[in-house]
Design an enzyme around this catalytic site. Sequence first.
Site, PDB file in Angstrom:
ATOM      1  N   ASP A   2       0.856  -1.194   0.000  1.00  0.00           N
ATOM      2  CA  ASP A   2       0.000   0.000   0.000  1.00  0.00           C
ATOM      3  C   ASP A   2       0.886   1.237   0.000  1.00  0.00           C
ATOM      4  OD1 ASP A   2       0.690  -0.491   2.832  1.00  0.00           O
ATOM      5  OD2 ASP A   2      -0.608   1.229   3.226  1.00  0.00           O
TER       6      ASP A   2
ATOM      7  N   GLU B 129      -0.172  -0.423   5.780  1.00  0.00           N
ATOM      8  CA  GLU B 129       0.839   0.162   6.667  1.00  0.00           C
ATOM      9  C   GLU B 129       0.728   1.676   6.718  1.00  0.00           C
ATOM     10  OE1 GLU B 129       4.569   1.929   8.037  1.00  0.00           O
ATOM     11  OE2 GLU B 129       3.700   2.133   6.032  1.00  0.00           O
TER      12      GLU B 129
END
Length: 451
Positions: free
Chosen positions: A92, A156
């Site tokens: 991500d 994250e």
Amino acid sequence: MSSHPVAETVASLMPRAKAELTELVAFKSVADFEQFPRSESEGAARWVADALTAEGFQDVALLDTPDGTQSVYGYLPGPEGAKTVLLYAHYDVQPPLDEAGWTTPPFELTERDGRWYGRGSADCKGGVIMHLLALRALKANGGVPVHVKVIAEGSEEMGTGGLERYAEQHPGLLEADTIVIGDAGNFRVGLPTVTSTLRGMTMVRVAIDTLEGNLHSGQFGGAAPDALGALIRVLDSLRAEDGSTTVDGLTPESRWDGLRYEEEQFRQDAGVLDGVELIGSGTVADRIWARPAVTVLGIDCPPVVGATPSVQASARALVSLRVPPGVDAAEATKLLQAHLEAHTPWGARVRTEQIGQGQPFSADTSSPAYAAMAEAMAVAYPGQEMQYAGQGGSIPLCNTLASLYPRAEILLIGLSEPEARIHAVNESVSPEELERLSVAEALFLRNYAAS
């Protein structure tokens, strides 16, 4: 670069690495599904899963984590009796921010001036590619000498903790002798660095109310208590005259004993304007790696355009506090909330709410894994000795893994050196760093297996 066979193999794989990073960067995998399609993150997760499967990984799975995102897991068995190493990265990315500020489109990997530009190129899709390169180089030079687990996180950057909670619910899944977190970076390009400490973080929302409603500043100003003025007073109390963080009960005098960070280099890295002073006291490393640091992230109040001559009845702010190693983040949160409440003037009503928290992290740099990495870095970066640096940011998963597996050694390396400008417009990765760190990781796995 060394003429070591592993280095030669990695060099030959770099065109493939660029093509793969181009594919991975193209996914708009921001784990904020109100702004970006969930399908983009799911597509990136499938890409990573397919890559692991193609490398012979077993038990490849898309893990549905409690925050609604997917982490990708795979297991590559090594020789019988070998040690187990967990390799971490995240797929991500941060939002691109102002796309108009990008010289080239943020989700198209573009080569320019010897660097590859694109959101996630360094943080941390490049980390996924680094792990793949290291394993491919070992497979081409005698095989992978350890059991390898790979985990690629899907949220994250959002800090929503999905993988942390999943790991706590499945404590055997990520267990390993050593964990390599591929989400840090060298102190500067060409200087091999492991990150040995991370500051933790807490975020607190503070709201101040003084009136039943806004009032005409001509008719009531001067006696009516202004909530925005009260908030400004509160926020100002969080800093000393020199800009040092001052939270009642929190000691700000810790020192950093490792790598030095020269002030001029920091000014350049941070883009500090000419004539503007740095804040705080002590060395730069003290300030950004070893001491608490408060930042006002946002304020809810009328914007300048459209503002009316009114005394404000209510105002809010979001305050971040970076917490150095040795300080418990939960205790720091209580101190921050107590400070905000104690320093609110004029008897104004104040409410504080914690909305996020992560503990700081400190590694054992005397462990065999660090010796194995130092040897590997010396080959990947000829003539350079591995350095130890701190990092001002947080990786909450580190603490989850450290608490779940207290005997595991944890190393932090990665591609996010200062020129990468992670989280900003025009993020980029140095292909030379990708190449050298992939060599270092491969040789680390070999050295560690023999230690």
